[in-house]
Motif scaffolding. Structure first.
Motif, PDB file in Angstrom:
ATOM      1  N   ASN A  77       0.838  -1.194   0.000  1.00 14.05           N
ATOM      2  CA  ASN A  77       0.000   0.000   0.000  1.00 14.05           C
ATOM      3  C   ASN A  77       0.878   1.251   0.000  1.00 14.05           C
ATOM      4  O   ASN A  77       0.678   2.177   0.774  1.00 14.05           O
ATOM      5  CB  ASN A  77      -0.974  -0.012   1.181  1.00 14.05           C
ATOM      6  CG  ASN A  77      -1.814  -1.281   1.204  1.00 14.05           C
ATOM      7  OD1 ASN A  77      -1.921  -1.974   0.194  1.00 14.05           O
ATOM      8  ND2 ASN A  77      -2.385  -1.608   2.342  1.00 14.05           N
ATOM      9  N   LEU A 164       3.780   1.000  -7.742  1.00 12.09           N
ATOM     10  CA  LEU A 164       2.890   0.866  -6.590  1.00 12.09           C
ATOM     11  C   LEU A 164       2.953  -0.573  -6.113  1.00 12.09           C
ATOM     12  O   LEU A 164       2.802  -1.506  -6.910  1.00 12.09           O
ATOM     13  CB  LEU A 164       1.444   1.200  -6.980  1.00 12.09           C
ATOM     14  CG  LEU A 164       1.191   2.482  -7.783  1.00 12.09           C
ATOM     15  CD1 LEU A 164      -0.307   2.635  -8.045  1.00 12.09           C
ATOM     16  CD2 LEU A 164       1.756   3.703  -7.075  1.00 12.09           C
ATOM     17  N   VAL A 166       1.042  -3.143  -3.682  1.00 10.05           N
ATOM     18  CA  VAL A 166      -0.255  -3.218  -2.999  1.00 10.05           C
ATOM     19  C   VAL A 166      -0.570  -4.659  -2.614  1.00 10.05           C
ATOM     20  O   VAL A 166       0.016  -5.607  -3.134  1.00 10.05           O
ATOM     21  CB  VAL A 166      -1.380  -2.655  -3.899  1.00 10.05           C
ATOM     22  CG1 VAL A 166      -1.142  -1.178  -4.192  1.00 10.05           C
ATOM     23  CG2 VAL A 166      -1.495  -3.440  -5.197  1.00 10.05           C
ATOM     24  N   THR A 172      -6.685  -1.766  -7.421  1.00  9.64           N
ATOM     25  CA  THR A 172      -5.972  -0.581  -7.898  1.00  9.64           C
ATOM     26  C   THR A 172      -6.039  -0.480  -9.412  1.00  9.64           C
ATOM     27  O   THR A 172      -6.278   0.596  -9.970  1.00  9.64           O
ATOM     28  CB  THR A 172      -4.507  -0.637  -7.429  1.00  9.64           C
ATOM     29  OG1 THR A 172      -4.469  -0.579  -6.000  1.00  9.64           O
ATOM     30  CG2 THR A 172      -3.705   0.528  -7.997  1.00  9.64           C
ATOM     31  N   LEU A 176      -7.512   2.556 -11.888  1.00  5.96           N
ATOM     32  CA  LEU A 176      -6.664   3.167 -12.909  1.00  5.96           C
ATOM     33  C   LEU A 176      -7.270   3.036 -14.306  1.00  5.96           C
ATOM     34  O   LEU A 176      -7.210   3.985 -15.107  1.00  5.96           O
ATOM     35  CB  LEU A 176      -5.272   2.533 -12.882  1.00  5.96           C
ATOM     36  CG  LEU A 176      -4.380   2.942 -11.704  1.00  5.96           C
ATOM     37  CD1 LEU A 176      -3.181   2.006 -11.589  1.00  5.96           C
ATOM     38  CD2 LEU A 176      -3.904   4.389 -11.856  1.00  5.96           C
ATOM     39  N   VAL A 214       2.169  -1.777 -11.282  1.00  5.98           N
ATOM     40  CA  VAL A 214       1.466  -2.257 -10.093  1.00  5.98           C
ATOM     41  C   VAL A 214       2.002  -3.636  -9.716  1.00  5.98           C
ATOM     42  O   VAL A 214       1.898  -4.596 -10.484  1.00  5.98           O
ATOM     43  CB  VAL A 214      -0.051  -2.305 -10.325  1.00  5.98           C
ATOM     44  CG1 VAL A 214      -0.753  -2.818  -9.065  1.00  5.98           C
ATOM     45  CG2 VAL A 214      -0.583  -0.923 -10.700  1.00  5.98           C
ATOM     46  N   GLU A 216       1.801  -6.700  -6.901  1.00  6.49           N
ATOM     47  CA  GLU A 216       1.021  -7.288  -5.811  1.00  6.49           C
ATOM     48  C   GLU A 216       1.946  -8.091  -4.903  1.00  6.49           C
ATOM     49  O   GLU A 216       2.694  -8.942  -5.361  1.00  6.49           O
ATOM     50  CB  GLU A 216      -0.073  -8.201  -6.354  1.00  6.49           C
ATOM     51  CG  GLU A 216      -0.960  -8.787  -5.258  1.00  6.49           C
ATOM     52  CD  GLU A 216      -2.172  -9.491  -5.817  1.00  6.49           C
ATOM     53  OE1 GLU A 216      -3.222  -8.846  -5.999  1.00  6.49           O
ATOM     54  OE2 GLU A 216      -2.063 -10.711  -6.078  1.00  6.49           O
ATOM     55  N   ARG A 272      -7.700   8.922  -2.557  1.00  7.17           N
ATOM     56  CA  ARG A 272      -6.983   7.662  -2.322  1.00  7.17           C
ATOM     57  C   ARG A 272      -7.626   6.533  -3.122  1.00  7.17           C
ATOM     58  O   ARG A 272      -8.849   6.430  -3.172  1.00  7.17           O
ATOM     59  CB  ARG A 272      -6.956   7.308  -0.829  1.00  7.17           C
ATOM     60  CG  ARG A 272      -6.101   8.268  -0.010  1.00  7.17           C
ATOM     61  CD  ARG A 272      -5.897   7.797   1.417  1.00  7.17           C
ATOM     62  NE  ARG A 272      -5.166   8.804   2.179  1.00  7.17           N
ATOM     63  CZ  ARG A 272      -3.838   8.920   2.195  1.00  7.17           C
ATOM     64  NH1 ARG A 272      -3.106   8.051   1.504  1.00  7.17           N
ATOM     65  NH2 ARG A 272      -3.249   9.858   2.896  1.00  7.17           N
ATOM     66  N   GLU A 273      -6.772   5.713  -3.720  1.00 12.61           N
ATOM     67  CA  GLU A 273      -7.277   4.538  -4.432  1.00 12.61           C
ATOM     68  C   GLU A 273      -7.553   3.433  -3.392  1.00 12.61           C
ATOM     69  O   GLU A 273      -7.256   3.616  -2.208  1.00 12.61           O
ATOM     70  CB  GLU A 273      -6.288   4.123  -5.530  1.00 12.61           C
ATOM     71  CG  GLU A 273      -4.865   3.878  -5.082  1.00 12.61           C
ATOM     72  CD  GLU A 273      -4.712   2.531  -4.421  1.00 12.61           C
ATOM     73  OE1 GLU A 273      -5.153   1.522  -4.988  1.00 12.61           O
ATOM     74  OE2 GLU A 273      -4.148   2.481  -3.311  1.00 12.61           O
ATOM     75  N   ASN A 275      -6.328   0.715  -2.218  1.00 13.76           N
ATOM     76  CA  ASN A 275      -5.292   0.233  -1.296  1.00 13.76           C
ATOM     77  C   ASN A 275      -4.699   1.343  -0.434  1.00 13.76           C
ATOM     78  O   ASN A 275      -3.732   1.118   0.297  1.00 13.76           O
ATOM     79  CB  ASN A 275      -4.198  -0.487  -2.074  1.00 13.76           C
ATOM     80  CG  ASN A 275      -4.608  -1.895  -2.496  1.00 13.76           C
ATOM     81  OD1 ASN A 275      -4.706  -2.798  -1.679  1.00 13.76           O
ATOM     82  ND2 ASN A 275      -4.893  -2.063  -3.783  1.00 13.76           N
ATOM     83  N   ILE A 277      -3.307   4.365  -1.358  1.00 14.68           N
ATOM     84  CA  ILE A 277      -2.247   5.225  -1.890  1.00 14.68           C
ATOM     85  C   ILE A 277      -2.856   6.554  -2.325  1.00 14.68           C
ATOM     86  O   ILE A 277      -3.910   6.586  -2.974  1.00 14.68           O
ATOM     87  CB  ILE A 277      -1.522   4.548  -3.059  1.00 14.68           C
ATOM     88  CG1 ILE A 277      -0.812   3.287  -2.561  1.00 14.68           C
ATOM     89  CG2 ILE A 277      -0.520   5.498  -3.713  1.00 14.68           C
ATOM     90  CD1 ILE A 277      -0.218   2.437  -3.652  1.00 14.68           C
TER      91      ILE A 277
END
Length: 326
Positions: A77, A164, A166, A172, A176, A214, A216, A272-273, A275, A277
């Motif tokens: 995150n 990112l 997450v 996320t 996006l 991104v 994970e 904020r998204e 997760n 961020i």
């Protein structure tokens, strides 16, 4: 009209020592200090902006100075890496030698998402990656400041992909793509064995200046922010009219947000998204020469008009930073 970001606008991180931060980003990395101002939400601390010759959108790396900030603990995150673009593969060889000479901690040159890259850290553990623009066909880079200690042929020309990390990547990615208009552009293997591939998303013209990667990682705890961590990433919006359309779209998606914010040098929206961020949408203008001559950016403390009447008390609590160009 189709709403689309023009790329990455800026990345804002945390530092505990403004002077050391200035020395590293100007004298080691060769960036220009384009604005020495304060955190508009907490004027007791500096907000330092670095970039190309005039701080063009897409070249700005900024820092809030939090003198008592503890060391961050890496995790999910979070914005786990910020890339900086250099002109070509040859430039990475220059930087590897420069980092060795200047005792900057770095990895070896390796490929990420089909590009040559060189990961390194600043003195506070800030996670940075130089990325070659040799084959970039997307958003153009900026122009190296002519007083930079780094030769223009090898100098940093802007921000590259932001990574990112997450716990739940799809959430996320959905924001996006479905709300923010990014496109999935590919994927590449994680450097950690057994982890899912890192997903590449792009916006606008695409390329190094318009990507979010991104990652994970369900095996990590949430990051604990501190000096060396990243606060937020901002995406480029052409003008205020488009920003207000984005505010409508983000609100319709029921994402809690700040609403319109006037930062004087640009106009913004924060949210904020899923997760956690923090994202910012920021306009390309008015720009950093709004209140300073282009030839003297960053030489003195600049304050937006709404803080000017508090200049004396603001300056009284700030520790001076020597920003003389040698």
């Amino acid at each position: 009209m189709t709403l689309e970001f023009k790329g990455i606008h800026h990345v804002s991180a945390l530092t505990a020592k403004g002077q050391e931060n200035y020395d590293f980003y100007t004298k080691v990395l060769g960036l220009r200090l384009i604005k020495k101002t304060v955190n508009q939400d907490d004027p007791s601390v500096y907000h330092l902006f670095y970039g190309d010759e005039k701080g063009n959108p897409g070249t700005e790396l900024t820092f809030f100075e939090i003198p008592r900030a503890g060391r961050f603990h890496a995790g999910t995150n979070s914005i786990s890496a910020t890339s900086l673009r250099v002109p070509n593969d040859e430039a990475l060889q220059y930087w590897r030698e420069r980092f060795d000479t200047m005792q900057v901690e770095h990895e070896e040159i390796r490929e990420r998402a089909g590009r040559s890259t060189l990961a390194f850290q600043d003195h506070e553990g800030q996670r940075l990656i130089l990325v070659s623009d040799e084959h970039n066909q997307g958003v153009p880079g900026g122009t190296v400041w002519d007083k930079s200690p780094v030769p223009a042929a090898y100098g940093i020309i802007g921000l590259g992909p932001v990574q990112l990390t997450v716990q739940h990547a799809q959430a996320t990615i959905d924001v996006l793509t479905d709300i923010m208009g990014f496109r999935v552009a590919g994927q590449y293997a994680s450097s950690v064995a057994g982890q899912p591939d890192i997903v590449v998303l792009e916006t606008g013209q695409g390329g190094t200046g318009a990507e979010v990667h991104v990652e994970e990682r369900a095996d990590l705890p949430a990051e604990r922010p501190g000096r060396g961590s990243v606060h937020h990433v901002a995406f480029r919006v052409d003008n205020e009219e488009e920003l207000r359309q984005w505010i409508g779209r983000i609100s319709e998606a029921r994402l809690p947000n700040s609403g319109f914010v006037d930062r004087f040098y640009f106009r913004s929206l924060y949210f904020r998204e899923p997760n956690g961020i923090l994202f910012e949408l920021a306009t390309d203008g008015p720009g950093f020469d709004t209140d300073e001559d282009i030839h003297h950016l960053g030489e003195s403390l600049a304050l937006p008009p709404f803080l000017e009447d508090r200049r004396e008390q603001i300056e009284a609590v700030l520790k001076p930073i020597d920003t003389k160009v040698e």
